[in-house]
Design a protein around this motif. Structure first.
Motif, PDB file in Angstrom:
ATOM      1  N   LEU A 222       0.817  -1.212   0.000  1.00 47.81           N
ATOM      2  CA  LEU A 222       0.000   0.000   0.000  1.00 47.81           C
ATOM      3  C   LEU A 222       0.849   1.258   0.000  1.00 47.81           C
ATOM      4  O   LEU A 222       0.305   2.372  -0.044  1.00 47.81           O
ATOM      5  N   GLN A 233       0.532  -5.893 -12.781  1.00 52.74           N
ATOM      6  CA  GLN A 233      -0.802  -5.843 -13.366  1.00 52.74           C
ATOM      7  C   GLN A 233      -0.712  -5.841 -14.897  1.00 52.74           C
ATOM      8  O   GLN A 233      -1.444  -6.561 -15.573  1.00 52.74           O
ATOM      9  N   ILE A 251     -11.870  -5.394 -12.763  1.00 53.36           N
ATOM     10  CA  ILE A 251     -12.142  -4.130 -12.081  1.00 53.36           C
ATOM     11  C   ILE A 251     -13.645  -3.857 -11.983  1.00 53.36           C
ATOM     12  O   ILE A 251     -14.175  -3.638 -10.898  1.00 53.36           O
ATOM     13  N   ASN A 256     -12.002  -5.301  -7.962  1.00 54.64           N
ATOM     14  CA  ASN A 256     -10.626  -5.210  -7.472  1.00 54.64           C
ATOM     15  C   ASN A 256     -10.071  -3.803  -7.653  1.00 54.64           C
ATOM     16  O   ASN A 256     -10.574  -3.017  -8.472  1.00 54.64           O
ATOM     17  N   ARG A 257      -9.013  -3.519  -6.935  1.00 60.15           N
ATOM     18  CA  ARG A 257      -8.377  -2.210  -7.018  1.00 60.15           C
ATOM     19  C   ARG A 257      -7.518  -2.127  -8.272  1.00 60.15           C
ATOM     20  O   ARG A 257      -6.788  -3.075  -8.592  1.00 60.15           O
ATOM     21  N   LEU A 258      -7.597  -1.007  -8.979  1.00 57.36           N
ATOM     22  CA  LEU A 258      -6.729  -0.760 -10.120  1.00 57.36           C
ATOM     23  C   LEU A 258      -5.439  -0.147  -9.592  1.00 57.36           C
ATOM     24  O   LEU A 258      -5.407   1.017  -9.170  1.00 57.36           O
ATOM     25  N   MET A 259      -4.368  -0.924  -9.579  1.00 62.96           N
ATOM     26  CA  MET A 259      -3.104  -0.471  -8.997  1.00 62.96           C
ATOM     27  C   MET A 259      -2.497   0.639  -9.852  1.00 62.96           C
ATOM     28  O   MET A 259      -2.532   0.582 -11.084  1.00 62.96           O
ATOM     29  N   GLY A 262      -5.342   6.374  -8.034  1.00 66.56           N
ATOM     30  CA  GLY A 262      -5.818   6.864  -6.752  1.00 66.56           C
ATOM     31  C   GLY A 262      -4.697   7.221  -5.806  1.00 66.56           C
ATOM     32  O   GLY A 262      -3.586   6.685  -5.885  1.00 66.56           O
ATOM     33  N   PHE A 306     -13.397   5.895 -13.239  1.00 62.33           N
ATOM     34  CA  PHE A 306     -13.212   6.436 -11.893  1.00 62.33           C
ATOM     35  C   PHE A 306     -13.260   7.957 -11.804  1.00 62.33           C
ATOM     36  O   PHE A 306     -13.171   8.505 -10.701  1.00 62.33           O
ATOM     37  N   ILE A 311     -10.548   9.771  -9.033  1.00 58.33           N
ATOM     38  CA  ILE A 311      -9.451   8.807  -8.943  1.00 58.33           C
ATOM     39  C   ILE A 311      -8.727   8.779 -10.280  1.00 58.33           C
ATOM     40  O   ILE A 311      -9.321   8.463 -11.310  1.00 58.33           O
TER      41      ILE A 311
END
Length: 381
Positions: A222, A233, A251, A256-259, A262, A306, A311
């Motif tokens: 993180l 990814q 996504i 799931n989180r888009l690395m 944000g 987003f 984001i």
């Protein structure tokens, strides 16, 4: 009402100010980042990393004489005690790269005998920046089974680091991109790693121990691991033609989180991300070009999906592609982040101890049971 009942917990210390700083200014709504008042775009495009080192540690951009002194100290500080590299070399080759950095820095701390804050802390910071270059280069070399190597004094910190890491020459353009990477990641106010360093500095521990605290906090996905996560990814997607399907499945439907998208502070496009994207477009050749095409398609989909939530791509989204284009495997991305952020960590701890020193000792809000009567073991049910 008791003090406990009136108290509030700020989870993650969000919007809690733990120090005043003249180092870094961020306007997350407008996408502005400044070091000591200078816009990050101006510094990345016009100043060298060594100039930024002087700016952050001493408050002003250097004149020619001051710049020469910074370079001289850095060039004379690459050497580390033999046992430091030996510690790294004897550890398992499958050790986590950041753990190797932790070990190297902790080994350096054993050589720190009589350091005193406020006497030569800025000069000590310069020496540490030089030695962290050596530690980082040898993370790569240890992982690859290569013999340890110390950077040679040279025209730039970035070029000396690259050539020590890979044992080959680099063009001025490649060295310049490495230099800009170091400038862009140098500081970002007080994220988790800088906060960890400040807590350690507040006890008046030595600077190497502050570095160890910082890098252990950087290690997590993180924080410092986000660049590597974003790049992996792209590798997972594998081909530009698969981006749409991956995005919809992973996504949109998967949640799931888009690395690489944000940021806790920015509510617009990270200004560093734009610079990294422009450099990645130059550095990305061969397989890196494929990852760049994947990232660009993913950015378009991500922004559309987003944007209403403010984001956008952050600094990690394209930075890994740039580093991959320069020859670094993805396991080196977090150590490279640490190499750059060393300057910010040290500048913050020096500023804190010199100007605002107070032991950092927060409180915890007790929410457990009230007073309870002790029951002997033989009477408990």
């Amino acid at each position: 009402m008791s003090e406990t009942e009136k108290a509030e917990v700020s989870r993650g210390l969000e919007n809690v100010y733990i120090k005043a700083t003249s180092l870094t200014y961020i306007d997350g709504e407008r996408g502005i980042l400044r070091y000591r008042g200078y816009d990050i775009n101006d510094l990345a495009n016009n100043a060298t990393y060594e100039e930024v080192v002087h700016l952050m540690l001493y408050g002003e951009l250097p004149n020619s004489e001051q710049l020469k002194r910074v370079k001289d100290v850095l060039n004379s500080s690459y050497e580390v005690p033999e046992d430091v590299l030996r510690v790294m070399e004897v550890l398992p080759k499958d050790s986590e790269p950041v753990a190797l950095m932790e070990a190297g820095l902790a080994a350096l701390a054993t050589h720190e005998k009589e350091f005193k804050w406020k006497e030569r802390d800025r000069e000590k910071a310069l020496e540490i920046i030089g030695k962290v270059s050596t530690i980082t280069a040898n993370v790569y070399r240890v992982k690859q089974g290569l013999t340890p190597r110390v950077p040679s004094p040279g025209e730039s910190y970035a070029k000396s680091f690259l050539e020590a890491t890979f044992s080959k020459s680099f063009t001025s353009q490649e060295s310049s991109m490495m230099d800009k990477f170091l400038v862009l990641y140098a500081d970002h106010e007080v994220p988790a790693s800088t906060t960890a360093a400040l807590v350690t500095a507040s006890t008046l521990s030595d600077m190497y121990s502050c570095m160890v605290s910082a890098i252990t906090a950087l290690k997590g996905p993180l924080h410092g691991g986000a660049m590597e996560a974003a790049f992996r990814q792209f590798k997972e997607i594998g081909d530009p033609s698969k981006v749409d399907d991956w995005f919809e499945r992973t996504i949109v439907k998967g949640g799931n989180r888009l690395m690489g998208f944000g940021h806790r502070v920015y509510r617009t496009y990270d200004p560093r991300g734009k610079i990294f994207k422009s450099m990645a477009e130059v550095a990305a050749q061969g397989e890196a070009r494929k990852y760049l095409e994947i990232a660009e398609k993913l950015e378009t989909l991500g922004v559309k999906h987003f944007e209403s939530k403010k984001i956008y791509p952050n600094t990690d989204f394209y930075a890994g592609i740039l580093m991959y284009g320069l020859g670094f495997p993805d396991f080196m991305f977090t150590p490279l982040f640490a190499l750059s952020r060393t300057l910010g960590w040290l500048a913050h701890v020096v500023e804190y101890v010199d100007e605002q020193h107070r032991l950092i000792r927060p409180r915890a809000l007790y929410v457990g049971p009230g007073k309870r009567e002790f029951v002997p073991l033989n009477q408990r049910k």
